[in-house]
Design a protein around this motif. Structure first.
Motif, mmCIF file in Angstrom:
data_model
loop_
_atom_site.group_PDB
_atom_site.id
_atom_site.type_symbol
_atom_site.label_atom_id
_atom_site.label_comp_id
_atom_site.label_asym_id
_atom_site.label_seq_id
_atom_site.Cartn_x
_atom_site.Cartn_y
_atom_site.Cartn_z
ATOM 1 N N ALA A 230 0.835 -1.208 0.000
ATOM 2 C CA ALA A 230 0.000 0.000 0.000
ATOM 3 C C ALA A 230 0.866 1.253 0.000
ATOM 4 C CB ALA A 230 -0.930 0.000 1.211
ATOM 5 N N LEU A 231 1.948 1.245 0.759
ATOM 6 C CA LEU A 231 2.852 2.394 0.760
ATOM 7 C C LEU A 231 3.572 2.505 -0.572
ATOM 8 C CD1 LEU A 231 4.206 4.750 2.207
ATOM 9 C CD2 LEU A 231 5.839 3.120 3.206
ATOM 10 N N SER A 232 3.998 1.381 -1.117
ATOM 11 C CA SER A 232 4.658 1.400 -2.434
ATOM 12 C C SER A 232 3.736 1.976 -3.497
ATOM 13 C CB SER A 232 5.084 -0.018 -2.826
ATOM 14 O OG SER A 232 6.088 -0.502 -1.957
ATOM 15 N N ALA A 233 2.454 1.625 -3.408
ATOM 16 C CA ALA A 233 1.489 2.137 -4.375
ATOM 17 C C ALA A 233 1.329 3.649 -4.247
ATOM 18 C CB ALA A 233 0.142 1.443 -4.189
ATOM 19 N N ALA A 234 1.395 4.150 -3.019
ATOM 20 C CA ALA A 234 1.287 5.603 -2.805
ATOM 21 C C ALA A 234 2.465 6.329 -3.449
ATOM 22 C CB ALA A 234 1.212 5.910 -1.311
ATOM 23 N N TYR A 235 3.669 5.785 -3.289
ATOM 24 C CA TYR A 235 4.833 6.389 -3.936
ATOM 25 C C TYR A 235 4.720 6.295 -5.458
ATOM 26 C CZ TYR A 235 7.657 6.938 0.334
ATOM 27 O OH TYR A 235 8.159 7.342 1.556
ATOM 28 N N ALA A 236 4.257 5.146 -5.952
ATOM 29 C CA ALA A 236 4.164 4.946 -7.397
ATOM 30 C C ALA A 236 3.199 5.929 -8.045
ATOM 31 C CB ALA A 236 3.735 3.516 -7.699
ATOM 32 N N ALA A 237 2.181 6.356 -7.276
ATOM 33 C CA ALA A 237 1.176 7.269 -7.820
ATOM 34 C C ALA A 237 1.559 8.736 -7.672
ATOM 35 C CB ALA A 237 -0.162 7.022 -7.123
ATOM 36 N N ALA A 238 2.696 9.008 -7.054
ATOM 37 C CA ALA A 238 3.077 10.392 -6.756
ATOM 38 C C ALA A 238 3.926 10.996 -7.870
ATOM 39 C CB ALA A 238 3.842 10.454 -5.444
ATOM 40 N N ASP A 239 3.777 12.297 -8.048
ATOM 41 C CA ASP A 239 4.663 13.067 -8.928
ATOM 42 C C ASP A 239 5.784 13.721 -8.137
ATOM 43 O OD1 ASP A 239 3.294 12.785 -11.478
ATOM 44 O OD2 ASP A 239 1.726 14.020 -10.609
ATOM 45 N N LEU A 240 5.466 14.110 -6.905
ATOM 46 C CA LEU A 240 6.407 14.851 -6.068
ATOM 47 C C LEU A 240 6.144 14.516 -4.615
ATOM 48 C CD1 LEU A 240 8.566 17.222 -5.919
ATOM 49 C CD2 LEU A 240 6.612 18.732 -5.494
ATOM 50 N N VAL A 241 7.201 14.237 -3.866
ATOM 51 C CA VAL A 241 7.087 14.038 -2.421
ATOM 52 C C VAL A 241 7.491 15.333 -1.735
ATOM 53 C CG1 VAL A 241 8.128 12.888 -0.427
ATOM 54 C CG2 VAL A 241 7.318 11.536 -2.373
ATOM 55 N N VAL A 242 6.655 15.768 -0.796
ATOM 56 C CA VAL A 242 6.912 17.010 -0.059
ATOM 57 C C VAL A 242 7.170 16.643 1.404
ATOM 58 C CG1 VAL A 242 6.104 19.324 0.474
ATOM 59 C CG2 VAL A 242 5.337 18.188 -1.634
ATOM 60 N N LEU A 243 8.327 17.050 1.909
ATOM 61 C CA LEU A 243 8.754 16.726 3.271
ATOM 62 C C LEU A 243 9.000 18.045 4.009
ATOM 63 C CD1 LEU A 243 9.617 14.323 5.136
ATOM 64 C CD2 LEU A 243 11.937 14.625 4.248
ATOM 65 N N PRO A 244 7.940 18.625 4.603
ATOM 66 C CA PRO A 244 8.066 19.971 5.179
ATOM 67 C C PRO A 244 8.484 19.982 6.647
ATOM 68 C CG PRO A 244 5.772 19.283 5.211
ATOM 69 C CD PRO A 244 6.560 18.128 4.649
ATOM 70 N N SER A 245 9.216 18.976 7.075
ATOM 71 C CA SER A 245 9.528 18.780 8.494
ATOM 72 C C SER A 245 10.275 19.957 9.108
ATOM 73 C CB SER A 245 10.367 17.516 8.675
ATOM 74 O OG SER A 245 9.726 16.387 8.143
ATOM 75 N N ARG A 246 10.009 20.161 10.378
ATOM 76 C CA ARG A 246 10.794 21.123 11.144
ATOM 77 C C ARG A 246 12.115 20.508 11.589
ATOM 78 N NH1 ARG A 246 5.275 22.477 12.464
ATOM 79 N NH2 ARG A 246 4.950 24.704 12.070
#
Length: 340
Positions: A230-246
């Motif tokens: 399920a996580l792999s599928a989420a990455y596969a469907a993404a164009d861009l990953v946004v990591l706005p961590s502090r």
């Protein structure tokens, strides 16, 4: 060969709590076993760490996750002459984190780490922070960065509108910064999927309320905690990953995205630069700056040339990523030096 004991926090193997630290512990244990090392995994709390260590055979090599060991110095000092202790530090517990209430009292992490024969850090940033914060000999600190599994290359959409964030819903992860940025991009086409457990329900509710108030909730999917396919599928469907961590000590989410050729926009904090590599397969912006993040996202969403260039860099970076076998080999070398 003697049994290696790995002691992690309660819930280590719980798929509903897939933190970066838990994933690291579980994956490195499996990779060590694949190398022929017998590994016994123990889950416990800081309060019960002394009982676990007391029950292990004298002379055993024991890797203790810092989320347990760094807040239980008495247990480690009591066992340091009987066991070969290695503390694995994902996140220094003495580090004050923006957006987090922090410990209620001073955490005597320095005393806990002083009891260890070796301290394993999951990034150069962590090693440098520990070296500057505590009086530890430099040769006791070792860097063993996370591995990653190369997935199938994400196809990516022509418009690049599918945004993904992965991380527990808590203020430290900065999702509120991204929400603020997205509200200023309502004129553009985008969707956002947020994968992560609601560690802070009040914070999660506030995020959704802001999105609903801006009329953007129909563009957002709160997917909850995902693992495996399920996580792999989420990455596969993404164009861009946004990591706005502090704050991020490394940024395993970034390497997981790059393992599928997905670019990453992230806050320039902690060890994120290490995870991304060079040339940057994405963009870095100051933490806690919705305006800077919005500007970066607008450039991505409106400029096909930017998308092509960063996708190409992400695919190149994918080729240089190491697997968990490398992580296990490097950790095994540290353990061998402790056992001498």
């Amino acid at each position: 060969m003697s049994v290696l004991h790995l002691v992690g926090p309660t819930g280590l193997s719980d798929p509903a709590r897939p933190s970066g630290g838990n994933v690291y512990d579980v994956r490195v244990a499996a990779a060590l076993q694949a190398l022929g090392r017998e590994v016994s995994v123990h889950e416990t709390s800081a309060e019960s760490l002394d009982d676990v260590l007391t029950g292990l055979p004298a002379g055993s090599t024991v890797v203790v996750d810092g989320m347990v060991g760094s807040v239980a110095p008495d247990a480690l000092t009591a066992a340091e002459d009987r066991l070969r202790l290695v503390v694995l530090v994902h996140l220094p517990v003495g580090l004050p984190l923006p957006g987090s209430p922090g410990p209620e009292a001073e955490v005597p992490e320095a005393r806990a780490l002083a009891a260890a024969a070796a301290v394993v850090c999951t990034s150069r940033w962590t090693r440098d922070w520990l070296a500057s914060a505590y009086d530890l000999p430099g040769d006791r600190l070792h860097i063993v960065t996370p591995g990653t599994d190369k997935g199938t290359l994400a196809e990516g959409s022509r418009s690049g509108h599918r945004l993904l964030s992965v991380g527990s819903i808590t203020p430290v992860k900065g999702h509120d910064v991204l929400v603020a940025a997205l509200t200023s991009l309502a004129d553009l086409t985008w969707t956002w999927t947020l994968v992560g457990a609601s560690v802070d329900p009040d914070h999660a509710t506030a995020l959704w309320s802001t999105l609903h108030g801006a009329g953007l909730d129909d563009r957002v999917t709160l997917a909850g905690a995902l693992t495996g396919p399920a996580l792999s599928a989420a990455y596969a469907a993404a164009d861009l990953v946004v990591l706005p961590s502090r704050h991020e000590t490394y940024g395993m989410v970034a390497s997981e995205a790059l393992a599928r050729g997905v670019p990453v926009f992230a806050s320039d904090v902690g060890g994120v630069r290490e995870a991304l590599g060079t040339p940057l397969p994405g963009l870095l912006v100051p933490a806690d700056d919705p305006g800077a993040l919005a500007a970066a996202l607008r450039s991505w969403l409106t400029d096909a040339a930017v998308r092509r260039a960063l996708r190409a860099r992400a695919v190149d970076r994918r080729g240089s990523l190491d697997g968990w076998d490398r992580t296990a080999t490097e950790l095994a070398a540290v353990l061998e030096s402790v056992g001498r």
